[in-house]
Design a protein around this motif. Structure first.
Motif, PDB file in Angstrom:
ATOM      1  N   LEU A   1     -54.969 -59.688  10.985  1.00  0.00           N
ATOM      2  CA  LEU A   1     -54.967 -59.961   9.545  1.00  0.00           C
ATOM      3  C   LEU A   1     -53.869 -60.950   9.177  1.00  0.00           C
ATOM      4  O   LEU A   1     -54.079 -61.834   8.336  1.00  0.00           O
ATOM      5  CB  LEU A   1     -54.790 -58.664   8.770  1.00  0.00           C
ATOM      6  CG  LEU A   1     -55.964 -57.695   8.835  1.00  0.00           C
ATOM      7  CD1 LEU A   1     -55.625 -56.398   8.111  1.00  0.00           C
ATOM      8  CD2 LEU A   1     -57.201 -58.319   8.232  1.00  0.00           C
ATOM      9  N   TRP A   2     -52.687 -60.821   9.787  1.00  0.00           N
ATOM     10  CA  TRP A   2     -51.616 -61.784   9.514  1.00  0.00           C
ATOM     11  C   TRP A   2     -51.995 -63.181  10.011  1.00  0.00           C
ATOM     12  O   TRP A   2     -51.673 -64.186   9.373  1.00  0.00           O
ATOM     13  CB  TRP A   2     -50.313 -61.342  10.162  1.00  0.00           C
ATOM     14  CG  TRP A   2     -49.580 -60.356   9.303  1.00  0.00           C
ATOM     15  CD1 TRP A   2     -49.411 -59.033   9.549  1.00  0.00           C
ATOM     16  CD2 TRP A   2     -48.953 -60.611   8.045  1.00  0.00           C
ATOM     17  NE1 TRP A   2     -48.709 -58.450   8.530  1.00  0.00           N
ATOM     18  CE2 TRP A   2     -48.405 -59.384   7.603  1.00  0.00           C
ATOM     19  CE3 TRP A   2     -48.792 -61.736   7.263  1.00  0.00           C
ATOM     20  CZ2 TRP A   2     -47.715 -59.287   6.390  1.00  0.00           C
ATOM     21  CZ3 TRP A   2     -48.110 -61.630   6.057  1.00  0.00           C
ATOM     22  CH2 TRP A   2     -47.584 -60.422   5.642  1.00  0.00           C
ATOM     23  N   LEU A   3     -52.690 -63.247  11.138  1.00  0.00           N
ATOM     24  CA  LEU A   3     -53.177 -64.534  11.635  1.00  0.00           C
ATOM     25  C   LEU A   3     -54.175 -65.131  10.650  1.00  0.00           C
ATOM     26  O   LEU A   3     -54.130 -66.328  10.339  1.00  0.00           O
ATOM     27  CB  LEU A   3     -53.810 -64.370  13.013  1.00  0.00           C
ATOM     28  CG  LEU A   3     -54.373 -65.633  13.633  1.00  0.00           C
ATOM     29  CD1 LEU A   3     -53.248 -66.616  13.946  1.00  0.00           C
ATOM     30  CD2 LEU A   3     -55.135 -65.295  14.897  1.00  0.00           C
ATOM     31  N   LEU A   4     -55.057 -64.291  10.138  1.00  0.00           N
ATOM     32  CA  LEU A   4     -56.038 -64.753   9.153  1.00  0.00           C
ATOM     33  C   LEU A   4     -55.355 -65.230   7.875  1.00  0.00           C
ATOM     34  O   LEU A   4     -55.720 -66.264   7.308  1.00  0.00           O
ATOM     35  CB  LEU A   4     -57.021 -63.617   8.838  1.00  0.00           C
ATOM     36  CG  LEU A   4     -58.192 -63.959   7.947  1.00  0.00           C
ATOM     37  CD1 LEU A   4     -59.099 -64.966   8.627  1.00  0.00           C
ATOM     38  CD2 LEU A   4     -58.966 -62.705   7.613  1.00  0.00           C
ATOM     39  N   ILE A   5     -54.329 -64.508   7.439  1.00  0.00           N
ATOM     40  CA  ILE A   5     -53.580 -64.919   6.249  1.00  0.00           C
ATOM     41  C   ILE A   5     -52.872 -66.250   6.495  1.00  0.00           C
ATOM     42  O   ILE A   5     -52.864 -67.139   5.635  1.00  0.00           O
ATOM     43  CB  ILE A   5     -52.568 -63.816   5.849  1.00  0.00           C
ATOM     44  CG1 ILE A   5     -53.308 -62.615   5.302  1.00  0.00           C
ATOM     45  CG2 ILE A   5     -51.556 -64.334   4.847  1.00  0.00           C
ATOM     46  CD1 ILE A   5     -52.446 -61.395   5.107  1.00  0.00           C
ATOM     47  N   GLY A   6     -52.293 -66.426   7.689  1.00  0.00           N
ATOM     48  CA  GLY A   6     -51.627 -67.689   8.013  1.00  0.00           C
ATOM     49  C   GLY A   6     -52.583 -68.864   8.021  1.00  0.00           C
ATOM     50  O   GLY A   6     -52.277 -69.935   7.496  1.00  0.00           O
ATOM     51  N   ILE A   7     -53.763 -68.656   8.612  1.00  0.00           N
ATOM     52  CA  ILE A   7     -54.766 -69.735   8.632  1.00  0.00           C
ATOM     53  C   ILE A   7     -55.218 -70.051   7.211  1.00  0.00           C
ATOM     54  O   ILE A   7     -55.366 -71.218   6.845  1.00  0.00           O
ATOM     55  CB  ILE A   7     -55.946 -69.327   9.532  1.00  0.00           C
ATOM     56  CG1 ILE A   7     -55.494 -69.281  10.989  1.00  0.00           C
ATOM     57  CG2 ILE A   7     -57.117 -70.277   9.353  1.00  0.00           C
ATOM     58  CD1 ILE A   7     -56.513 -68.677  11.935  1.00  0.00           C
ATOM     59  N   LYS A   8     -55.412 -69.016   6.415  1.00  0.00           N
ATOM     60  CA  LYS A   8     -55.843 -69.223   5.026  1.00  0.00           C
ATOM     61  C   LYS A   8     -54.790 -69.996   4.230  1.00  0.00           C
ATOM     62  O   LYS A   8     -55.120 -70.917   3.477  1.00  0.00           O
ATOM     63  CB  LYS A   8     -56.105 -67.875   4.377  1.00  0.00           C
ATOM     64  CG  LYS A   8     -56.665 -67.960   3.002  1.00  0.00           C
ATOM     65  CD  LYS A   8     -56.962 -66.573   2.474  1.00  0.00           C
ATOM     66  CE  LYS A   8     -57.503 -66.641   1.080  1.00  0.00           C
ATOM     67  NZ  LYS A   8     -57.824 -65.314   0.559  1.00  0.00           N
ATOM     68  N   LEU A   9     -53.519 -69.665   4.400  1.00  0.00           N
ATOM     69  CA  LEU A   9     -52.465 -70.395   3.696  1.00  0.00           C
ATOM     70  C   LEU A   9     -52.374 -71.840   4.168  1.00  0.00           C
ATOM     71  O   LEU A   9     -52.135 -72.752   3.373  1.00  0.00           O
ATOM     72  CB  LEU A   9     -51.127 -69.692   3.882  1.00  0.00           C
ATOM     73  CG  LEU A   9     -50.962 -68.387   3.130  1.00  0.00           C
ATOM     74  CD1 LEU A   9     -49.656 -67.725   3.509  1.00  0.00           C
ATOM     75  CD2 LEU A   9     -51.026 -68.620   1.640  1.00  0.00           C
ATOM     76  N   LEU A  10     -52.566 -72.040   5.473  1.00  0.00           N
ATOM     77  CA  LEU A  10     -52.562 -73.400   6.004  1.00  0.00           C
ATOM     78  C   LEU A  10     -53.679 -74.223   5.379  1.00  0.00           C
ATOM     79  O   LEU A  10     -53.476 -75.371   4.980  1.00  0.00           O
ATOM     80  CB  LEU A  10     -52.708 -73.376   7.527  1.00  0.00           C
ATOM     81  CG  LEU A  10     -52.778 -74.737   8.193  1.00  0.00           C
ATOM     82  CD1 LEU A  10     -51.420 -75.419   8.134  1.00  0.00           C
ATOM     83  CD2 LEU A  10     -53.247 -74.596   9.616  1.00  0.00           C
ATOM     84  N   VAL A  11     -54.864 -73.628   5.272  1.00  0.00           N
ATOM     85  CA  VAL A  11     -55.990 -74.332   4.660  1.00  0.00           C
ATOM     86  C   VAL A  11     -55.702 -74.603   3.192  1.00  0.00           C
ATOM     87  O   VAL A  11     -55.931 -75.714   2.696  1.00  0.00           O
ATOM     88  CB  VAL A  11     -57.296 -73.523   4.833  1.00  0.00           C
ATOM     89  CG1 VAL A  11     -58.400 -74.081   3.973  1.00  0.00           C
ATOM     90  CG2 VAL A  11     -57.699 -73.503   6.294  1.00  0.00           C
ATOM     91  N   LEU A  12     -55.198 -73.591   2.483  1.00  0.00           N
ATOM     92  CA  LEU A  12     -54.964 -73.761   1.047  1.00  0.00           C
ATOM     93  C   LEU A  12     -53.926 -74.837   0.753  1.00  0.00           C
ATOM     94  O   LEU A  12     -54.148 -75.720  -0.067  1.00  0.00           O
ATOM     95  CB  LEU A  12     -54.515 -72.445   0.424  1.00  0.00           C
ATOM     96  CG  LEU A  12     -55.598 -71.429   0.170  1.00  0.00           C
ATOM     97  CD1 LEU A  12     -54.985 -70.143  -0.340  1.00  0.00           C
ATOM     98  CD2 LEU A  12     -56.591 -71.955  -0.839  1.00  0.00           C
ATOM     99  N   PHE A  13     -52.786 -74.743   1.413  1.00  0.00           N
ATOM    100  CA  PHE A  13     -51.695 -75.647   1.065  1.00  0.00           C
ATOM    101  C   PHE A  13     -51.730 -76.957   1.838  1.00  0.00           C
ATOM    102  O   PHE A  13     -51.211 -77.958   1.361  1.00  0.00           O
ATOM    103  CB  PHE A  13     -50.350 -74.954   1.268  1.00  0.00           C
ATOM    104  CG  PHE A  13     -50.118 -73.863   0.278  1.00  0.00           C
ATOM    105  CD1 PHE A  13     -49.887 -74.160  -1.053  1.00  0.00           C
ATOM    106  CD2 PHE A  13     -50.161 -72.550   0.667  1.00  0.00           C
ATOM    107  CE1 PHE A  13     -49.694 -73.159  -1.971  1.00  0.00           C
ATOM    108  CE2 PHE A  13     -49.952 -71.528  -0.243  1.00  0.00           C
ATOM    109  CZ  PHE A  13     -49.724 -71.840  -1.565  1.00  0.00           C
ATOM    110  N   GLY A  14     -52.310 -76.971   2.970  1.00  0.00           N
ATOM    111  CA  GLY A  14     -52.312 -78.184   3.787  1.00  0.00           C
ATOM    112  C   GLY A  14     -53.506 -79.069   3.552  1.00  0.00           C
ATOM    113  O   GLY A  14     -53.381 -80.226   3.157  1.00  0.00           O
ATOM    114  N   ILE A  15     -54.669 -78.537   3.753  1.00  0.00           N
ATOM    115  CA  ILE A  15     -55.870 -79.361   3.742  1.00  0.00           C
ATOM    116  C   ILE A  15     -56.375 -79.602   2.329  1.00  0.00           C
ATOM    117  O   ILE A  15     -56.669 -80.743   1.953  1.00  0.00           O
ATOM    118  CB  ILE A  15     -56.946 -78.706   4.629  1.00  0.00           C
ATOM    119  CG1 ILE A  15     -56.454 -78.670   6.074  1.00  0.00           C
ATOM    120  CG2 ILE A  15     -58.259 -79.442   4.510  1.00  0.00           C
ATOM    121  CD1 ILE A  15     -57.322 -77.881   7.002  1.00  0.00           C
TER     122      ILE A  15
END
Length: 73
Positions: free
Chosen positions: A27-41
């Motif tokens: 779940l923490w990995l999923l949250i990290g990927i989601k934040l990367l997508v939100l703020f980065g891409i």
């Protein structure tokens, strides 16, 4: 109790808790990927740097901002 001892206890508390998680790591990995997508891409595609692309130097950028922020609406 010293402040550094309290801080190290808190750090080890979270490290031990993270080591014992089974589903939580995914779940923490999923949250990290989601934040990367939100703020980065998404920021890169939907929020371009308007001032950097429109104005050539800092003086014109600041003049635009001052005019925009002090303009009566």
């Amino acid at each position: 109790m010293k402040l550094t001892h309290i801080i190290t206890d808190i750090i080890f508390f979270y490290i031990d808790g993270f080591k014992q998680m089974k589903v939580g790591k995914k779940l923490w990995l999923l949250i990290g990927i989601k934040l990367l997508v939100l703020f980065g891409i998404i920021k890169f595609f939907f929020f371009p740097n308007y001032l950097q692309t429109t104005y050539d130097n800092d003086e014109s950028r600041s003049a635009y901002l001052i005019e925009y922020l002090t303009k009566e609406r």
